[in-house]
Enzyme design. Structure first.
Site, PDB file in Angstrom:
ATOM      1  CG  HIS A 195      -2.080  -0.956   0.853  1.00 17.17           C
ATOM      2  ND1 HIS A 195      -2.200  -2.091   1.331  1.00 17.17           N
ATOM      3  CD2 HIS A 195      -3.203  -0.746   0.188  1.00 17.17           C
ATOM      4  CE1 HIS A 195      -3.358  -2.814   1.026  1.00 17.17           C
ATOM      5  NE2 HIS A 195      -3.990  -1.957   0.324  1.00 17.17           N
ATOM      6  NE  ARG A 336      -6.773  -5.738 -14.030  1.00 17.59           N
ATOM      7  CZ  ARG A 336      -5.783  -4.831 -14.762  1.00 17.59           C
ATOM      8  NH1 ARG A 336      -5.942  -3.723 -14.649  1.00 17.59           N
ATOM      9  NH2 ARG A 336      -4.824  -5.341 -15.578  1.00 17.59           N
ATOM     10  NE  ARG A 372     -10.527  -9.332 -15.484  1.00 17.39           N
ATOM     11  CZ  ARG A 372      -9.185  -9.310 -15.216  1.00 17.39           C
ATOM     12  NH1 ARG A 372      -8.471  -9.445 -16.506  1.00 17.39           N
ATOM     13  NH2 ARG A 372      -8.647  -9.137 -14.200  1.00 17.39           N
ATOM     14  CD  GLU A 470      -6.549 -13.224 -19.546  1.00 16.50           C
ATOM     15  OE1 GLU A 470      -5.777 -12.503 -18.800  1.00 16.50           O
ATOM     16  OE2 GLU A 470      -7.672 -13.599 -18.953  1.00 16.50           O
ATOM     17  CG  ASN A 493      -0.943  -7.358 -18.007  1.00 13.42           C
ATOM     18  OD1 ASN A 493      -0.109  -6.777 -18.707  1.00 13.42           O
ATOM     19  ND2 ASN A 493      -1.795  -6.721 -17.321  1.00 13.42           N
ATOM     20  CG  ASP A 494      -2.756 -13.487 -16.958  1.00 19.14           C
ATOM     21  OD1 ASP A 494      -1.792 -13.337 -16.103  1.00 19.14           O
ATOM     22  OD2 ASP A 494      -3.740 -13.090 -16.675  1.00 19.14           O
ATOM     23  NE  ARG A 504       0.213 -10.495 -14.186  1.00 16.05           N
ATOM     24  CZ  ARG A 504      -1.058 -10.222 -14.529  1.00 16.05           C
ATOM     25  NH1 ARG A 504      -1.732 -10.841 -15.072  1.00 16.05           N
ATOM     26  NH2 ARG A 504      -1.477  -9.138 -14.316  1.00 16.05           N
ATOM     27  CB  CYS A 541      -7.215  -4.734 -21.913  1.00 21.02           C
ATOM     28  SG  CYS A 541      -7.371  -6.236 -21.594  1.00 21.02           S
TER      29      CYS A 541
HETATM   30  C1  PEP Z   1      -3.874  -9.315 -18.674  1.00 20.47           C
HETATM   31  O1  PEP Z   1      -3.627 -10.212 -18.232  1.00 20.47           O
HETATM   32  O2  PEP Z   1      -3.063  -8.626 -19.435  1.00 20.47           O
HETATM   33  C2  PEP Z   1      -5.013  -8.352 -17.805  1.00 20.47           C
HETATM   34  C3  PEP Z   1      -5.381  -7.280 -18.463  1.00 20.47           C
HETATM   35  O3  PEP Z   1      -5.473  -8.837 -17.005  1.00 20.47           O
HETATM   36  P1  PEP Z   1      -4.981  -9.005 -15.589  1.00 20.47           P
HETATM   37  O4  PEP Z   1      -3.714  -8.146 -15.533  1.00 20.47           O
HETATM   38  O5  PEP Z   1      -6.096  -8.384 -14.491  1.00 20.47           O
HETATM   39  O6  PEP Z   1      -4.640 -10.252 -15.304  1.00 20.47           O
HETATM   40 MG    MG Z   2      -4.907 -11.394 -17.067  1.00 22.33          MG
END
Ligand code: PEP
Ligand code: MG
Length: 581
Positions: A195, A336, A372, A470, A493-494, A504, A541
């Site tokens: 935080h 999210r 989502r 993803e 990201n995933d 990650r 995204c």
């Molecule tokens: C992703 O995986 O790119 C994504 C946008 O979802 P999150 O980061 O919430 O897993």
């Molecule tokens: Mg994701």
């Protein structure tokens, strides 16, 4: 002398170092005779600390909004936690120790327990426990000081704005400082998910953590080799402060001039005149850039040759929509919804969810909001779900897998989303898809939810349905999947972690976790092509959408929408405006 750290928040700061020391480092195991009086002192100090935290909460709320203030609500709750209160009281009673010592020992015990947990979020809570302990101890000390208040280190009047250097800084300590008095923050301990890190970013403070002031480790040497931000600054060996890697080792730099380069993860102490000059110029550029960007708030996101791109925001809470609107987004590309679940003690009900979704939908006033569905699992866990312990949580029971098993939870959320859609423009998006069958089952449950709402005569709105791309399986099946849905949104990201087999969450894999890897970019291209062949749109995204060095490439690939964190909206708009396709 140059030290390396992990980036918490970007930006450049130049100024003097102020070493920040906690005020309770010297608590000793003092014995008392009157344990009842000692327990009463503890109770009083706890109530005083709670009152003070309530004040900090109000300050944080006014300055940083709900997201920045939420942690102080948690602190108030922790202070009332019976496990904590009972443990302190018992220690005083049984071992006849002072309240200060009992609080310190109890907090050490709980924080060590949190640190040992196999979950980054819980590990980061260790700092919160230590923080509330320090506050109660500060209050206890006031009661033995004649004339009342002792100024804690955090409340000390810092006269000129400084670079604050600390072993570790708790959110409440940071929040007590006047923002105008701090130029940057550098800490030795602390996670980028803590935080304090979130507060530093909300306060737009250049900030680093994980800075080893002392001995060099092999791992840092490895980091050293792999990190070379612009080829101009070479990191030196910080082992010049040979010995124990403690804050004491930088005490000698108290008051010295230093530079924090947040984005590059550099902390430069006693820089030479040429380096100072270079960073002054960099700072000037940053200020000019911010001024320039703020002028883009009401402008269109359009390329030089007239192609308009949809620029949307990723949000994680209702209030985030305000920042997105201020910078003129086309909609919410990723809402999210986990925050509703992670912050709760039990499953959020339909009404509560409906109110949250409707609030965002109404704020966005006709602009598209992609909600989502719950992506619980992996690092995002809530006790009441009783998710199984897993050897590889990222490869485990998460997202749509949980929802298709627990259709009661899923349907509650879908009903809330459908009802919110009545008030604006809503799309539903499913995470972690790996098969056509999953999409069909999710859509089937949407139909069931609609039928229920019809029977109950509860109004709901039209929704389009899309999926996150993803997983490598979703890329591979994107042709087939495109026939099932209205849109794709690529979660880089995933996708990066699954395509490159690099967790990650693991900082040791930073060098492998590369979203710009040709395999990831190739996947983006394939997905967009397959979407367009089926007449649906595709956006990005994941965090990569904000990488402005790739904006032109994405547009050339035909990406229809970029959805980024509110802080990146204007920079991406500027990048789009600079493109000629
Ligand atoms: C992703 O995986 O790119 C994504 C946008 O979802 P999150 O980061 O919430 O897993
Ligand atoms: Mg994701």
């Amino acid at each position: 002398m140059i030290f390396l750290g992990k980036t918490v928040s970007g930006g450049v700061a130049l100024g003097r170092i102020e070493i920040y020391r906690k005020n309770d480092a010297d608590v000793i195991r003092a014995q008392v005779d009157d344990t009842e009086a000692e327990i009463a002192r503890f109770e009083q100090a706890k109530e005083d600390a709670k009152r003070e935290i309530a004040k900090i909460y109000e300050k944080a709320l006014a300055e940083m909004g709900e997201a920045g203030a939420a942690i102080f609500e948690v602190h108030q709750m922790l202070l009332d936690d019976l496990n904590f209160v009972d443990a302190v009281t018992e220690l005083i009673e049984k071992e006849k120790v002072s309240a200060e010592y009992a609080v310190r020992a109890t907090c050490d015990h709980f924080s060590t327990m949190f640190e040992a947990m196999d979950n980054e979020y819980m590990q980061a809570r260790a700092a919160d426990v230590r923080d509330i302990g320090s506050q109660v101890i500060a209050k206890l000390r006031e009661t033995v000081q004649e004339g009342g208040k002792t100024a804690t280190a955090a409340e000390r009047n810092v006269r000129e704005p400084v670079i604050l250097v600390a072993d570790e800084l708790a959110p409440s300590e940071l929040a007590r400082f006047d923002r105008s008095r701090i130029l940057a923050l550098v800490t030795r301990c602390g996670s980028v998910n803590s935080h304090t890190a979130i507060l530093a970013r909300t306060m737009k403070l250049p900030a680093l953590t994980g800075v080893e002031f002392g001995g060099e480790t092999d791992e840092r040497m490895r980091l050293d080799e792999s990190r070379e931000p612009d080829g101009q600054i070479r990191t030196q060996n910080p082992a010049r402060l040979d010995g124990t890697p403690e804050l004491d080792k930088v005490e000698e730099f108290d008051g010295h001039i230093a530079i924090v380069d947040g984005s590059a993860g550099l902390f430069l102490v006693d820089p030479d005149e040429a380096t100072l000059e270079k960073y002054r110029a960099k700072q000037k550029e940053e200020t000019q850039r911010e001024r320039f960007l703020s002028e883009l708030r009401d402008k269109e996101t359009v390329t030089r040759d007239g192609r308009r791109i949809r620029l949307c925001a990723n949000i994680g809470a209702v209030d985030d929509a305000d920042a997105a609107l201020r910078d003129g987004v086309d909609g919410i590309g990723l809402f999210r919804t986990e925050f509703l679940y992670l912050g709760a003690d039990d499953f959020p009900g339909e009404e509560e969810q409906f109110e949250a979704y409707r609030a965002v939908v109404e704020k966005m006033d006709g602009r598209k909001v992609i909600i989502r569905t719950l992506d619980i699992g992996a690092d995002k866990r809530a006790d009441y779900f009783h998710l199984p312990g897993e050897a590889n949580p990222a490869l485990g029971y998460r997202g749509i897998r949980v929802c298709l098993d627990r259709t009661d939870i899923f349907k509650t959320q879908l009903r809330a989303i459908l009802r919110a859609a009545y008030y604006g423009n809503v799309d539903i998006m499913y995470p972690m898809i790996i098969s056509v069958d999953e999409v069909r089952r999710a859509k089937q449950i949407v139909e069931e939810a609609k039928a229920e709402l019809d029977t109950q005569e509860i109004p709901y709105g039209k929704v389009e349905q899309g999926i996150m791309i993803e997983t490598p399986a979703a890329v591979w099946l994107s042709k087939e999947l495109a026939g099932e849905v209205d849109f794709f949104s690529i979660g880089t990201n995933d996708l990066t972690q699954y395509m490159l087999a690099a967790d990650r969450q693991d900082p040791r894999l930073d060098a492998f976790y590369d979203p710009r890897h040709p395999a990831v970019l190739g996947a983006v291209r394939t997905v967009v092509e397959n979407a367009h062949k089926s007449g649906i749109w595709a956006g990005i995204c994941g965090e990569l959408a904000a990488d402005t060095s790739l904006t032109e490439e994405f547009l050339r690939m035909g990406v229809d929408e970029l959805s980024v964190a509110p802080a990146h909206i204007l920079a991406v708009r500027a990048a789009v405006q600079a493109c000629t396709l």
